[in-house]
Design a protein around this motif. Structure first.
Motif, short mmCIF file in Angstrom:
data_model
loop_
_atom_site.label_atom_id
_atom_site.label_comp_id
_atom_site.label_asym_id
_atom_site.label_seq_id
_atom_site.Cartn_x
_atom_site.Cartn_y
_atom_site.Cartn_z
N ALA A 92 -40.44 73.37 13.38
CA ALA A 92 -40.23 72.03 12.82
C ALA A 92 -41.30 71.72 11.78
O ALA A 92 -41.00 71.16 10.72
N LEU A 98 -40.63 68.79 9.48
CA LEU A 98 -39.97 67.89 10.43
C LEU A 98 -40.78 67.70 11.72
O LEU A 98 -40.24 67.28 12.74
N THR A 131 -40.76 64.12 13.20
CA THR A 131 -39.46 63.83 13.84
C THR A 131 -39.37 64.53 15.17
O THR A 131 -38.95 63.94 16.18
N ALA A 132 -39.75 65.81 15.22
CA ALA A 132 -39.71 66.56 16.47
C ALA A 132 -40.61 65.92 17.51
O ALA A 132 -40.23 65.78 18.68
N GLU A 180 -30.42 65.21 18.75
CA GLU A 180 -31.33 65.10 17.61
C GLU A 180 -32.25 66.31 17.51
O GLU A 180 -32.51 66.82 16.41
N VAL A 222 -32.71 68.93 14.46
CA VAL A 222 -34.00 69.28 13.85
C VAL A 222 -34.15 70.80 13.80
O VAL A 222 -34.57 71.37 12.79
N SER A 274 -34.27 73.35 10.65
CA SER A 274 -35.44 74.22 10.54
C SER A 274 -35.04 75.69 10.51
O SER A 274 -35.90 76.56 10.47
#
Length: 130
Positions: free
Chosen positions: A28, A33, A36-37, A56, A60, A64
């Motif tokens: 991620a 990301l 977010t992760a 979600e 992600v 990735s």
């Protein structure tokens, strides 16, 4: 998720997430990301909207380059990915549907009563590491 089958899939997803958390965070981060992760992982720890958060996190990972979720071996067009889940033997069992007592019925016992007489509900499936 709801229902016995969904609960089992959710538990498998969470188990794979737990086993591969550092790798998940690494891929991620590589895709920009990580924040977010980490937000998703915090929500999973707090047990809020688990079904939505599982979806979600899968997204992600897809963004990735890892397709299929946290326990998969594929990354993009076969260019690596997360390592396989190295697990341990488990025993599948049934326990109190409300987790109020310590009754355990092994699924391999075909003659055991699979209902909770106290709550008049089916016993809840669990996986117990052996």
């Amino acid at each position: 998720m709801s229902g016995v089958a969904d609960d089992h899939l959710e538990a498998e997803f969470l188990g794979a997430t737990c086993a591969h958390l550092s790798e998940i965070r690494e891929v991620a981060a590589g895709a920009g990301l990580l924040a977010t992760a980490d937000r998703i992982i915090t929500g999973l720890r707090e047990q809020t909207e688990v079904t939505t958060l599982c979806a979600e996190l899968t997204e992600v990972l897809r963004r990735s380059g890892v397709s299929g979720g946290p326990g998969t071996r594929n990354r993009g067009a076969g260019v690596g990915g997360l390592p396989p889940l190295h697990g341990h033997p488990v025993e599948e069992a049934l326990v109190c549907p409300r987790l109020r007592c310590d009754r355990v019925v092994l699924l391999r016992d075909p003659h055991a009563d699979r209902d909770c007489a106290l709550h008049r509900e089916p016993l809840r499936p669990v996986r117990i590491p052996t």
